[in-house]
Structures are given as structure tokens and as C-alpha cells.
Design an enzyme around this catalytic site. Sequence first.
Site: not given
Ligand SMILES: Cc1cc2nc3c(=O)[nH]c(=O)nc-3n(C[C@H](O)[C@H](O)[C@H](O)COP(=O)(O)OP(=O)(O)OC[C@H]3O[C@@H](n4cnc5c(N)ncnc54)[C@H](O)[C@@H]3O)c2cc1C
Lengths: 393, 377
Positions: A126, A244, A375
Site C-alpha cells: 500500500i 483495513e 485521534e
Molecule cells: C511500521 C509501519 C508500517 C506502515 N505501513 C504503511 C503502509 O504500508 N502504507 C502506507 O501508506 N503507510 C504506512 N505506514 C504509515 C502510517 O500510515 C503513518 O505513520 C500514519 O498515517 C501516521 O502518519 P505520520 O507517521 O506521518 O504521523 P503524523 O501524521 O505526522 O502524526 C504525528 C502525530 O500527530 C497526530 N495528529 C496528526 N493529525 C492530527 C489531528 N488532525 N488531530 C489530532 N492529532 C493529529 C497523530 O495522531 C500522531 O500522534 C506505516 C507506518 C509504520 C510505522
Amino acid sequence: MKIQFTSEQAALRDELRQYFRALMTKELRDECERDMGEGGGPLWREALRQMGRDGWIGLGWPESLGGRGLTPLEQFIFVEEVMRAGYPFPFLTTESVGPILAEHGNAWIQREIVPKILAGDLLIAIGYSEPGAGTDLANLKTRAERDGDDWVINGQKMWTSLAHFCDYTWLAVRTDPEAPKKHKGISMFLVPNSDPGWSCTPVHTLGGVRTNATYYDNIRVSDDHRVGELHGGWKLITGQLNRERLSLINFGPSAELFNATVRWARDTELPAGGRVIDQGWVQMNLARCRAAIECMKLIVYKQSWAMTAGNLEMADASAAKVYGSETFIELYRALGEIVGQAGLLRDGAGCDSARRLERLYRTASIITFGGGTNEIQRDIISAAGLWMPRASR
Amino acid sequence: MDFGFSSEQQDIRQLARQILGEQVSAESLKAYDEYAAPRFDRALWRTLSEAGLVAVPVSEAEGGGGFGFMELALLLEEVGRSIAPVPVLSHCVGGLMVLERFAGSDLKQRLLRPALAGELLLGAAVLEAGNEDPVNPLLTRAETSGDGLRLNGSKQAVAFARQSDYLLVAARHVDGVAVCFVDTRAPGVTLQDCQSTAFEPQAHVLLDNVEVAAEYVLEPSDGAAIMHWLGERLCAAHCAHQIGVADAAMRMAASYTSERQQFGVPVATFQAVGHRVADCYIDIECLRLATYQACSLLHDECEAGVETRIAKIWAGDTGHRVNYATQHVHGGMGIDRDYSLWRYSLWLRHNEMTLGGSSVHLAALGRSLAAGEGLFA
Ligand SMILES: Cc1cc2nc3c(=O)[nH]c(=O)nc-3n(C[C@H](O)[C@H](O)[C@H](O)COP(=O)(O)OP(=O)(O)OC[C@H]3O[C@@H](n4cnc5c(N)ncnc54)[C@H](O)[C@@H]3O)c2cc1C
């Protein structure tokens, strides 16, 4: 209201448990262990094809799509049992992207892709997240541009799990940079990972699990590889994420880990005398876990039932995701306290629960933010479940 | 596996919701605050009886509505939603259901028929000072007296004792546990009114050489199984009541915070507030599922010891958390007696603690696990 398996469902569960006992050979277990519970090895791939040949993967899919025509609940029983057996089942391909492709895919996808998914012969990663697009996914920058009849794709994705052994990437790209609302300019593509313009580098995580950064360098695909409506990708993304979310919350492995820990605590003598389980606080921890997993079970059964009945509520799917992901973490703590020091030893010092818990606690945080952060799920619950207004974003 | 409601179940729930919605209001409940009057709306009770709701758990053969415990649970959920001042729980579970299941035809004739006809009110005296285990009476003793029993001892905080005509009483007998129905006006019975947190009419029941004729004895010495059966159903019934109370409190919080403005916006738009209510939603969903599971198993007379305990654990935990979260997001209004949340807070606590709080049931569940029971299938 009858919250019990029918005799057919109970028989199915027993049959599957038997089936996986035979399928999970020592060699396969060792290979999965080596691959950090992610799969991808040759024995793992062969076992998946075996499940495909035996007709399990599409158990709950409609017959018109090559399935066996049972309901989502039976499909769910299958997924619970395969996960419970310790097989890292590629549920993102089979349970979340697969059904979306079956529903929205064009003739080429119906012909070339969907049957192979059901045969256990094709795996999909994905590709949503990017360095600058996490929770605010609609901010994604990877783009597809029309060139004659083809599309040319350029960009970078982050956290593309399993991509290093998958056959395709289910890729979200921007097709309309001018769209007034960011999420209206996104389309979905199925991109072959074998393309020379496709590459990936590993990203290592706390739990030892590998994920990837993936790169898309002038990848040229025909319009057949586009799924759903042009600029209409957001609907498919949210549909996929809903599925998912449900498949992320498996109670089967938790129930099995719980049983194993209870048995261990019952069979293990303390050096000072008495059994581990004779201690009051151990009983309290176990009881708390028992009550928590019971509700995880009920929540996911209810979701599967609701999918069958066609009345799945958005707030309930989000509630399942929040409850399940946060409960996993609490379970690994409470059970970890019981196995004690052994739960810090990577081999578990002879206690299999401890060995598993040592790894599980390190991987547990992924789904509180992955699959749509909790969240946002709580926002959905208060808005869609209780009609509370929410701040504009 | 079916989480849906039959059309009859939907009708029962709808009818209950309609009657209770029409006849119970913050205004009508005010009359009972601080025990200004006994919290028993007899007109409402009559309406519920005449609508056939009170008889819901009893089979048609016995003159009831022809449904079972699951349907009663749905009714109780609605009673909880409106915190209605009626003795549905004590009368239906402690009286009607026990009689239908365990009484001979003579006792059914004496008690069940008139109770169904609205002529008698029944209840159950199951708690004792320091002993909240209905299966194991310690402070009430029974001895054989002629063909019947003689009772001595006391029961604590019996719901609707003074309003009831007969109370189910379990007492320790030399050979086990005796279970009988006691006429609240019999010689030797003293009712000592007590005041309870949610203003439920309650009394301590003192038994001084009370003679119980053989006709009113359900079981002279082998009654532990009856009390076990009853204890589980009383527990599950409190859980069902708790669903309604908690759900109503949560919805009050959702709508109040959607209206109430601070800093120029509805307070619901602060994520901290929205999320606290979302957590109530998750807790209540867990309580609901655990309770429906226990009730549907009990309905079918299936083994449900573990499931019932789990439901009561959730009734305690959810009750506690929803109680304080809903007060908190209301600010001062949550505890203002001119607004209606405060009464819900009392009932959340009542259901949380009655028949054992979460820790009591966790400890018991833990003991079963240690004894080799309760693993997942
Ligand atoms: C091991 C692993 C596997 C993954 N696999 C996939 C995959 O296969 N494909 C894929 O596309 N992605 C994948 N992901 C990505 C995952 O979906 C993202 O980590 C997730 O969407 C969060 O985005 P970010 O890490 O950029 O955190 P951010 O969006 O930067 O968030 C940081 C913090 O801010 C908070 N936050 C953000 N926006 C808000 C809001 N509006 N209100 C309140 N709090 C908020 C979040 O809850 C979080 O606590 C994977 C991640 C990991 C670590």
C-alpha cells in the site's frame, strides 16, 4: 440476538484449526520467525498458494468473483484462525485492497489480478504515506501525468510495508494538481514493482520489522492500471482503510497468547513455592485481560455480522480500531508483568509467551497511529456516532 | 452469530421507550429527590403492566408475555435510559422469573398469577451486611419448622422491600441453602427504611423467628443452584439497566457540548472534549456487547458464568468512566440539580457497585482461571 456460533460456524473453526496445525510445519514456523512475523519467504509463499488452492482465501467472497460465497463472518473466522496459527497472513492484500479491486477494477484487473489474489499468487503493498503526507494524506505529492494513452508516475512514498516482496503497489497519486480541494485530485493505480523505475530502500523499526521508502521514477503504465474513477481515488482510499481497520484488530492471536500465558502460569512453580497463578495480582491481571479480549472478540464479530447485514456504522468501525489497538498494548503490559524478567529476554528463557511478548510490545504501537490514527478515529466517533460538531481542518 | 433484534424485540423496546419517554421526565423525577416521596410511580407501573411489558419474561403458558430474559434486558435498558421509578428489575427477575422457573404449580397459583395480574409486588432480598454474594447467605439462618421453615437474621438494603408483598429470601440451613418467599407483613418481619445513594426505596429486612409455611418454600435446603441462577440474572439485569443509564448520560454530554459555547465555538469542537465523549462511546459499546452476550446466553439457559462476570466488570468500569467524563465535559452544569445529569450519575454509581464492583468480579474471574476454567475456545 444470538451471540454464539452456529454449529456450521463452530465446525468451520474446528476444521480450520486442524488445517493450520498441519500447514504450520516447523520449517515454516522457523522461516516466519526469521522474517520477523512479516512473511515473504519461499515456504511462506508456498503455504499461501496452498491456501489459495484449497479455496480458503476467498471463503467469504461472492461466487461471481471467484469466492466460495459464504459471508464476511466466515471469512473472518478464517482470518482469525490463520493469524492465530501464527501465519503472517497478507490481509492487506486479501482483505482490504483485494475486495476494493474486485469491486472497482476494470476488465484487466478482474482478469489478471483478482484471480491471482484468491490463488495466493499475488501480493500488493500500500503506497499512501509520503514524507510530507501522513495523517493529512490528501497532501500527497506523488503524481501521474498523462502521456498519450499511458500514464507516467513520479514521486516518493514512505512506510511502504511489505513492498520489498510484493508484486504490485496500490498507489495513491495526484492526477489533478489544480483541484480546489486536495482530496478531489487523487487517483489510484496498481503499479508493478518489477518496473525498472520502481525501487525501494529499507526502513528499520523498533520491533525489528522492516518497512520501506519506495521511489517512482518515470514509471510508465497503461490506463488499465488505473482503478476507479479519474480523480475519484479518495473514495477508494477511505473504503480500503475502513476494511483495513477491521482486519487490523485480530483477537485470535491475543486469545491464543492469553490461553498460553494462563497455562504457563498454572504449570509454573515459583522458586519460593506455589504456582505463578496462585498470586492474587496475577489472577487480577489475567482477569482484566480476559474481560478486555472478550470485548475485542465481540466487537469484531459484530463488525463482521454488520458487514454481512450491510449496516456497518462508520463510528463502530472506528471504535473497534481504537479499542483494539489500545487494548493490545495493555494486554502486552499485563501479560508481560506476569512472565516478568523472562519477557525482557529475547528467547523468553524457555517461556514461549515471554518470547512472544518481548517482541509484541515493541511492535504494538504501530496501529494506534497507522491505519488512520486514533485521534482521527475518535473524531469520527464523536462526529458520525454522536453528531458532535468538530473543528474545521 | 446474530447481533440483530427480531421485530418483536424491536417492538418491545419501542413500546417501552415510548411509554417511559412520555411518563418520565426530569420534572416528574424531582418529586422523589432526597426521599421527598417513595421513588415508585404507581401510575407508570400500571401502564407498563397493562401494556404487557412487566410480564415480558414469562411464558404464555404461565400467563406471561411469552418472551424471555433477553427481552426483559431490553426493557431494563429503557428503564435505565429514563431512570424510571419502577421496580422492574426486582419484581421481574427476583420474583416472576424465579417463580416461573422453580416454583411448583401451587406456589405459581399463589404468587405468580396474582403478580402477573398486577395484584402483588415481588422482590428479592439477596444482600447481607458485608456479604454481597447471593449464593452464599451467612447472616440469615433457616431451620426446619413443621413442614416449613423458621427464619432468623437480616438482609441489607432490599430494593422496594416496603412496597413488596413477598420477598425471596435465601438462608443458611444446616444442610445447605434454603430459598423461600416471605410475606413482608408476617409476624417477626421488621422493615427498617434506609436511604440509598440514588433514592431507590430500600429497607433492611430483619427476620425474627419468622415462620414460612411449606407452600412458600422453593427449596428447603438445596437452594444454592437457585441462588446461583438468580444471582447471574440479577447481575446481568443491572448491566442491562446500566447500558441505558450510561447511553443517556453520554448523549446528554454530546448534545450539551454541541450547544454550549466558549471562546466563540461549541465546546464539542475542542478535540479533548470530543475524544472524552468518544471514549464513552467505546466503553458503552463494550458494555453493551458484553451484556447482550451474557443475556442471550442466560436467555437460552446456557452456561454463562464467565460472560456474566465480564459484563458486570464492564458495567463497573464503564459506569465509573462515563460517570466522571460526562460530568466533566458539562462543567458546573453536570452537577447542577436543576439540570438532569446528576441523577444519572447516581444511578451509574448504583449499578457499578450493586452486586459487587469490578474488582470483586475480576478477583472471582481470576480464581476461575486459576482453577482451570474460562480459557478462550
Ligand atoms: C511500521 C509501519 C508500517 C506502515 N505501513 C504503511 C503502509 O504500508 N502504507 C502506507 O501508506 N503507510 C504506512 N505506514 C504509515 C502510517 O500510515 C503513518 O505513520 C500514519 O498515517 C501516521 O502518519 P505520520 O507517521 O506521518 O504521523 P503524523 O501524521 O505526522 O502524526 C504525528 C502525530 O500527530 C497526530 N495528529 C496528526 N493529525 C492530527 C489531528 N488532525 N488531530 C489530532 N492529532 C493529529 C497523530 O495522531 C500522531 O500522534 C506505516 C507506518 C509504520 C510505522
